[in-house]
Scaffold this motif. Structure first.
Motif, PDB file in Angstrom:
ATOM      1  N   UNK A  51       0.813  -1.225   0.000  1.00 28.27           N
ATOM      2  CA  UNK A  51       0.000   0.000   0.000  1.00 28.27           C
ATOM      3  C   UNK A  51       0.844   1.272   0.000  1.00 28.27           C
ATOM      4  N   UNK A  52       2.143   1.160   0.245  1.00 31.83           N
ATOM      5  CA  UNK A  52       2.986   2.362   0.204  1.00 31.83           C
ATOM      6  C   UNK A  52       3.637   2.540  -1.170  1.00 31.83           C
ATOM      7  N   UNK A  81       6.177   4.555   9.102  1.00 28.36           N
ATOM      8  CA  UNK A  81       5.846   5.309   7.885  1.00 28.36           C
ATOM      9  C   UNK A  81       4.685   4.750   7.088  1.00 28.36           C
ATOM     10  N   UNK A  82       3.934   3.797   7.665  1.00 26.89           N
ATOM     11  CA  UNK A  82       2.852   3.164   6.881  1.00 26.89           C
ATOM     12  C   UNK A  82       1.801   4.173   6.415  1.00 26.89           C
ATOM     13  N   UNK A  83       1.294   4.971   7.353  1.00 29.55           N
ATOM     14  CA  UNK A  83       0.131   5.808   7.011  1.00 29.55           C
ATOM     15  C   UNK A  83       0.538   6.966   6.094  1.00 29.55           C
ATOM     16  N   UNK A  84       1.669   7.613   6.418  1.00 25.79           N
ATOM     17  CA  UNK A  84       2.139   8.711   5.553  1.00 25.79           C
ATOM     18  C   UNK A  84       2.512   8.157   4.175  1.00 25.79           C
ATOM     19  N   UNK A  85       3.162   6.995   4.157  1.00 25.81           N
ATOM     20  CA  UNK A  85       3.560   6.392   2.874  1.00 25.81           C
ATOM     21  C   UNK A  85       2.366   5.961   2.051  1.00 25.81           C
ATOM     22  N   UNK A  86       1.378   5.371   2.704  1.00 28.12           N
ATOM     23  CA  UNK A  86       0.184   4.911   1.976  1.00 28.12           C
ATOM     24  C   UNK A  86      -0.634   6.105   1.488  1.00 28.12           C
ATOM     25  N   UNK A  87      -0.699   7.174   2.285  1.00 26.85           N
ATOM     26  CA  UNK A  87      -1.459   8.359   1.842  1.00 26.85           C
ATOM     27  C   UNK A  87      -0.809   8.960   0.597  1.00 26.85           C
ATOM     28  N   UNK A  88       0.515   9.018   0.589  1.00 27.09           N
ATOM     29  CA  UNK A  88       1.217   9.545  -0.590  1.00 27.09           C
ATOM     30  C   UNK A  88       0.957   8.655  -1.802  1.00 27.09           C
ATOM     31  N   UNK A  89       1.011   7.342  -1.586  1.00 25.55           N
ATOM     32  CA  UNK A  89       0.785   6.398  -2.692  1.00 25.55           C
ATOM     33  C   UNK A  89      -0.653   6.467  -3.198  1.00 25.55           C
ATOM     34  N   UNK A  90      -1.591   6.552  -2.287  1.00 24.50           N
ATOM     35  CA  UNK A  90      -3.015   6.570  -2.676  1.00 24.50           C
ATOM     36  C   UNK A  90      -3.349   7.857  -3.422  1.00 24.50           C
TER      37      UNK A  90
END
Ligand SMILES: NC(=O)c1ccc[n+]([C@@H]2O[C@H](COP(=O)([O-])OP(=O)(O)OC[C@H]3O[C@@H](n4cnc5c(N)ncnc54)[C@H](OP(=O)(O)O)[C@@H]3O)[C@@H](O)[C@H]2O)c1
Length: 208
Positions: A51-52, A81-90
């Motif tokens: 998800x990232x 970094x899961x949530x920040x990374x996934x938000x950037x990816x999404x």
């Protein structure tokens, strides 16, 4: 509705997938471990990926009407970094694919909701949940800046109890002590919200 679910192998994500299937949605899951979907696997489309990774998310997002994220770090107190990374990816994947509707699972106490939390809740949020909450706050800034049709969901402490359907949900909910809500009810609401435009551009605080 064609629905992409992130975090579909997690306990809340599985409730979201089951609800969506019960209501006739076509579900695609982006999963690192497709085998963890067990019986659900035969009823949905699965794209293996992280998800990232914007590339992985975009691949799963093509042709979808909406996405729900139930991503989490399970029992870890480090976000890594899961949530920040996934938000950037999404957000990048949404830009590439044209997807607009996103329902994103956060936690009550993140961002501005901290000010509305009880003394007991604040004690948890400012200590062992601090690292997770800081990364979630970054993720929400990214999502809000992307101009999506966004609903961020803020549940209180999660339990594995059954869905009751009698929970309280609103942009602001007064808190006392340390209330809870079941993952089954969170799944119920997230699925309802993705179908109901009344929740676009709002935060949804969720508790029993
Ligand atoms: N515990 C509480 O009391 C509480 C309260 C409020 C809010 N929340 C929030 O609710 C959310 C859901 O929690 P939960 O306990 O139901 O689920 P969880 O056990 O945290 O499940 C996490 C899900 O995210 C997936 N995931 C993690 N990193 C990934 C990555 N890099 N790429 C793809 N998938 C990834 C996991 O996949 P794998 O199967 O591959 O690991 C799993 O499907 C979390 O954000 C949590 O912070 C929890």
């Amino acid at each position: 509705m064609k629905l992409l679910v992130l975090g579909a192998t997690g306990p809340t994500g599985q409730h979201v997938v089951q609800r969506a299937l019960d209501h006739g949605d076509q579900v695609t899951a982006l999963a690192r471990r497709p085998e963890a979907l067990h019986d659900l696997a035969s009823q949905i489309t699965i794209t293996q990926g992280d998800a990232t990774s914007a590339k992985d998310v975009a691949q799963a997002m093509v042709g979808q009407d909406a996405a729900i994220s139930a991503l989490g770090r399970s029992t870890s107190v480090r976000a890594d970094g899961l949530f920040s990374g996934a938000a950037a990816a999404v957000t990048e994947a949404a830009r590439q694919t044209g997807l607009r509707r996103l329902v994103w699972l956060s936690s009550f106490g993140v961002g501005d909701t901290l000010a509305e939390s009880s003394t007991t809740q604040k004690a948890m949020y400012k200590t062992f949940l601090r690292n997770i909450y800081a990364d979630k706050a970054v993720s929400e800034e990214t999502l809000r800046a992307a101009g999506l049709d966004l609903t961020i969901v803020y549940p209180t402490t999660l339990t594995n109890g059954p869905a009751k359907g009698t929970y309280t949900v609103d942009d602001h909910v007064p808190m006392k002590g340390a209330p809870t809500i079941s993952r089954a009810d969170v799944g119920h609401f997230m699925h309802l919200a993705v179908h109901d435009p009344v929740w676009i551009g709002r935060q949804a605080v969720l508790t029993d």
